[in-house]
Every structure is written in C-alpha cells, then in structure tokens.
Design a protein around this motif. Sequence first.
Motif: not given
Lengths: 350, 294
Positions: A87-91, A133
């Motif tokens: 998963l894209y952690p910053h989105m 997260r």
Amino acid sequence: MASIFMDNLGKVYTGGVRAVTGVNLDIADGEMIVLVGPSGCGKSTLLRMVAGLETISEGSLKIGDRVVNNLEPADRDIAMVFQNYALYPHMTVYNNLAYGLKNRGFAKSEIQRRVNEAAQMLEIGQFLDRKPRQLSGGQRQRVAMGRALVREPAAFLFDEPLSNLDAKLRVQMRVEIRQLQKRLGTTSLYVTHDQLEALTMADRLVVLNGGQIEQVGTPMELYSRPATTFVAGFIGSPAMNMLSSEYLRGLVSAEALSHVPTQADLIGIRPEDLSLAAPKDGEISLTGTLMLLEPAGAESHLHLRFDGHDDMIVARLPHVPDVAEGAKLTFSLPRGKLHPFDRASGKRMA
Amino acid sequence: MQTKRMTFSSKWLPYALLAPQVIITLIFFIWPASQALYQSFLRQDIFGLRTNFVWFDNFNRLFADPLYLNSLKVTLVFSLGTTFLSMSVALLFAVMVNRMIRSRDSYTTFLVWPYAVAPAIAGVLWWFIFNPSIGIMPYMLKGFGYDWNHRSSSTDAMILVIIAAAWKQISYNFLFFLAGLQSIPHSLIEAAAIDGASRFKRFWTIVFPLLSPITFFLMVVNVVYAMFDTFGVIHATTEGGPAQATNILVYKVYRDGFVNLNLGSSAAQSVILMAIVIVLTVIQFRYIERRVNY
C-alpha cells in the motif's frame, strides 16, 4: 475477464540461473488456480511473469486473445495483491484505491463510484480517510484487495497474500477472498506455500517443484491420486508415509498386495487410512509400537515404529485413543488405499 | 523511554567521567561564545586605546547598514541556491545509481570521493576551472557566445560560488538519498507500475513523497552547511567580491573582524549567526520527526 494460456513458459535469469521450465497451463475464464510448492520452486517467479514484473525468457503467454509477452504490467489488464500489501504509505485508503483509476484517466465521479462500491464490498468504508499505518493487518489486506477490485481487471494475481496474518484472520480472509472471487467470477492466479490454503481455495491446483509442474488437477484429484512422490509428500498433513514394497511384502500376505504392480518399489500410505478397528476381510493388518501420541483436539497423530523399518510411521485418528506410549497397536488398512510409486522416477505406478 | 540508573561507589566518579566533555565544551564553545557575546556590546576607538560599553548599538548599526542587509540577501540567495543545486543533482545521481545492480558500489565510491576534499581545495579547483583568463569553462562558454567573468559580473560570481559549494555537498546528499531510495520497498514501485503509472509519474507520486523525511533533513543540513561551512570556498574563489556580491555573513564576520579590525561589529555579527544556528537546530530537532509522511 479472460482466460490465460501459458505455452511452454520458461525463465532464465541473466547469469544462467533457471527458475521456471516448460510450463504449459490453460486457465479457463473465471477459474481460481492455486500455484503451490516449497520455497524456491518458481511459483512466485511464474506469477510475476504473468504480471509482467519479470520478463519472459521462453514460450508465450496469452491473456484473453492477446499475446502479452512484451506488454508492460499496466497494459496487461491484471491486478495484483502483494504479500506485504504494497500500500502507498503516504496516501489515504481512498487515494490508494483511486490511484490506478486516476492514472488511467477515469472521470472523478466514476472513480468515486468504484471506490465506494469496493469499500462497501470489503467493509472498509469507514477507513477511507485513514493512512495505511493506522490500519490493522487484516484491514490492510482488505485495502490491498480493494485496490485490485476497483480496476475490474481481466485477472487477479495473488502473491501469498495471507502469509502476514495471524492464523485466525488467515482462515477468515481465505473464506472471504474465495467468496468474493466466486461472486465476481474473475480469473485468478493465487500463489501460496500453505497446502491447506491451496486445497481449500483452488478450483484447480498446480504443484510446482524445481521450476516445473509436477501435477495439475482439482484438490481432491491431487489428494487421492498424487502423480508423483513429491506431490504425495507435499499435499496432506501429516505427510504420506512411504514404505518400500519389499518391506511391506514381508509383513503381509502376497495376496493382499496382488493388485500392486510388481515394479512398484515404493508404497505410500496416508496417515488417516490407518485405523485401530479390527481388520475386516480383505484388509491389511499392520502392527507397530506407539512411540509418541500427539493429541490435537478432535484428532490425534500416532507416531509408530514398525520392526525392521527405519522411519517412523504416522497414523491419524479422528479421535484420541486411550492407549499408553510403548503399547503394541494393530492397525487395519483397506487394500485400495495403497499408493504405488516407482522409487527412481518418483512416478505413480497405477 | 526507559533509562538505566547507574550507581557509583564513589561520589566523585561520575563527575570525573563527565569532566573531559564538560571541560572541552567550556573551553572551546561556551567561553568563546560568551566572549563574542560580551564583545558585541563593546566598541573600540580606531587606535585601540579606549573601549566603551555601548549596549545594543553594534546591532542597531548593523541593521541600519546597507552592506549588512546586502550580505543577508546574498547569504539567502547563496544558501538556497547551493541547497537546491546540491540536492537536485544528488537526487538525480542517487536515482540513476539505484537503477544499477552490479556497478552500484563502484559508482557510490566514486561519487562519495569529493566529500573528502577540503573546502579550500575545492575552491581552488573551481577557481582554476572558471578562471576568466586561463580556465576551461570561460573558454567553452565563449564558444556559446557567453563572456564569463566572475571578477566583474556579480551574477557570474554568485554562480561560481554556488557551484563550488554545492559540488562538495553532492556526495553527502547522494549517500542519504541512495539509502532512502533503497529503503523504499520494491513492491511499491511494482504496484504503481501495475496501477498504470509511468516511470516519471511513479517517481513523483510514490518515490519522492516517501523520500520527504530525508529531503527535509538534508535541506536543513545543507542550509547550515551553506551558511557556516563555506568560508573556505568563498575565500579561495571570490573573496566576497565583486562589490560584495558574494560576501556571505560568515565571510563578512571574518572580513570585518580580522581584516578591518572592527571587533565589536564582527562580534555582533557572530552573535546573530549563533542565533540563526540555534533556530535551525531547533527546527531540525522539533519538526524532523513530525514531518515524516507516513
């Protein structure tokens, strides 16, 4: 939705290491195929070749009616669920789901509709504003599924998606993935090293060993008629017992083994085919010393030593018997339950 | 966080163990810093015969001095330029080296070498390369019709010192960016590739945002470097000229104090620099953890 055709697929890495050899496999539209095998057997490589993350060195791969050998992953119309979810952690969850659609230039309203639909299906609607997260392992797994769903691709590719979950969640997600896949009817290729996952989820199972297909078939076909000693040992837990036919002939009457081909020098016996009931007419009777009793709740595993046989034999009973370790026990075994193999080639003899 | 409690048998042992560090800090930092602070309130006459206590007059004069305000502006341009140049080039190198497999280590070694070069040497190197009469760059630029002369053009001078200062810092930034790139899970890039993002888009929407904690850290480090560590570069190339065009704060402290012998003003300037360092350090420690993007 589409079928997938693998024609003599092979993968050789630069430097000459060979990972996959001569894989022929036709996957029907809507079918759930599980690739299973020990680590290093090439199952992930094969999946990544289908995804386009590894180049194809030999053979051809068709998804639908297009040969996709030289297409970029984005142009193959597939979606993949990664082992670590990726998963894209910053989105936010919403943007994770929408990313692929945005890149393909979907209208905003359409993106919204698809994301909400997938979120509802996977019950992650209340997490759409969160970052990955802030989610638990199971929820992340759902988001990863959602990202594959919204694309409405021709095929789903799963790379050991449940191996990072705890045992209970794994069973739950296993059921959910299978239900979802059946409902959507999307062709799926699923890689796992867990044979229980493989048996329970697959329409057809592909056992890989050393980069080659050992056997393809429905889970029950593979279970009841393993084509090689490798498949016999890999599918089923505890693993199938292997005895030399010479040893077995010394124990039981020649008549009891009359249907076993004489060239077969290795006999497989499933642990659950041994029972403590008195042998009925035409059944084989075997006696061993109980070395260890493993109770496992509803069932029990009995580790036995047979005189003159080096390896321990395991029997699996659907109850926990009231016997002491060290006792001599007599088991019965139906004649039809013997699996004859050729030791040298590992092939099934009948 | 848990801290371990030590019990010492002697009451004086812990103080003795701390002493070396405390003494070094006192002698080499606290004492000179307090001297600077004290001197910033003093003014000497031109022959050094009388010294008056003038309170904040040195500071007042500084902020009324167009030369000092110019130096502030020059420092701002110089540090932003150096930071931007060294970070963008370092990021470009890191991305390219990260795509190598076998040659990665050798490239990394070569790219880190410049960091071992002393700032003054770097300055001399660039002084030669850009020397208007014998340098190779002015010669080449002339071929493109540009007349390079950092002795007369303030823009040329600024470009020269920015390049010279950034060159050395590229190595440092490169190492951090490379480590940052390698810590991004490869499956993220693959997922983005399957999600239909082009190479360019993958970099700007996935990789670059994930590097943001490192980018922020390097930004603070590089600004600090450009403001305080570049004396040697300036001294070896332009000496602050032409016409104050590259006279950054640190260089001006040296010029005013040790060349022009205006110790009061020089001390006041170093106190201001000290304040800037303190602010930057606070920013670095307070926000660096929070700016982490995921």
